[in-house]
Scaffold this active site. Sequence first.
Site, PDB file in Angstrom:
ATOM      1  N   TYR A  35      37.778  32.297  43.569  1.00 34.74           N
ATOM      2  CA  TYR A  35      37.388  33.572  44.170  1.00 34.74           C
ATOM      3  C   TYR A  35      38.172  33.897  45.324  1.00 34.74           C
ATOM      4  CZ  TYR A  35      34.063  36.634  46.837  1.00 34.74           C
ATOM      5  OH  TYR A  35      33.324  37.917  47.248  1.00 34.74           O
TER       6      TYR A  35
ATOM      7  N   LYS B 235      38.331  35.870  40.517  1.00 37.60           N
ATOM      8  CA  LYS B 235      37.580  37.206  41.152  1.00 37.60           C
ATOM      9  C   LYS B 235      38.573  37.688  42.079  1.00 37.60           C
ATOM     10  CE  LYS B 235      33.424  38.242  43.733  1.00 37.60           C
ATOM     11  NZ  LYS B 235      32.154  37.813  44.032  1.00 37.60           N
TER      12      LYS B 235
END
Length: 311
Positions: A138, A167
Amino acid sequence: MSQPPLQGVISYPVTPFDPDTGDLDLAALDRLTHELVAAGSHAVAPLGSTGESAYLQEVEWDAVCETTLQAVGGRVPTLVGVSHWSTEGTVRRARVAARHGATAIMVLPQVYWKLTEDELRQHFATVAGAVDLPVMLYNNPGTSGVDLLPETVVALARGIPNLTMVKESSGDVARFRAIPELSEGTLSVYNGNNPVALEAFRSGAVGWCTAAPCLVPRWCLDLYEAARLDERERADALLAELLPFLRFIVGHGLPRAVKAGREIQRRGLGRPRPPLQPLPDEETRRLRELLARLDAPSAADGAAGPAPNGV
């Protein structure tokens, strides 16, 4: 590229707290999770920043993880945010998520001291090696203070076989093409920046990680479907109506904005946990206007927005 374990609209639940005591409200979390699945979410992702994971005690974190995954019950994939300040804490959370049946885990470099590339590599490798699950890296420089560029992400993933997803929340749309290209198709990329949702899909993102379905699930699902089918005019019209709302919830902080919206919809989930405070009155009035507009008939093919209960 093999089929990614997650795709589509990946819904992020807030963590409900009792309005009187401030304790976890697991019954409300169970209801919210069932609601997100019933609304058509393609996956559910508890314990991200939307879920106020940084403000949970470990026993609370475990309870949120278990409650959410039990409520999903395997109906859709699950992505659990396991980030912790320490590698040891992140590994512990990853193992709890795996034990309760998570489909995948998500790791944000949650740091105080700036980490070297070698320290980042060791952190991600240790966490990924602790579980037999796909791992999503992320990148959210706005909250972590660390911006992992595509070249860095790909270099990290080369030595970590189960790091297969990224992400990307920087808002730099070019990265949605760069990451799959630099990784020769081994990394799937997901959008975590709500306002660029449509651009991200058009640039190669396979999923949209968002808390917006807690309030307006139908709009999110319709936008994804229009993008997937390359219905460009419809997708543009949907985004035009949704964009002020998306910008608002991001700009005012997802936990406080989503919880204020749930109160407006008479489906309250308690207050955010301090140091977060409820959305101020003036901003709440603006959010009420935005939600009312989305509840009205839509200019996008005349489609109605979500019903007052949000599903």
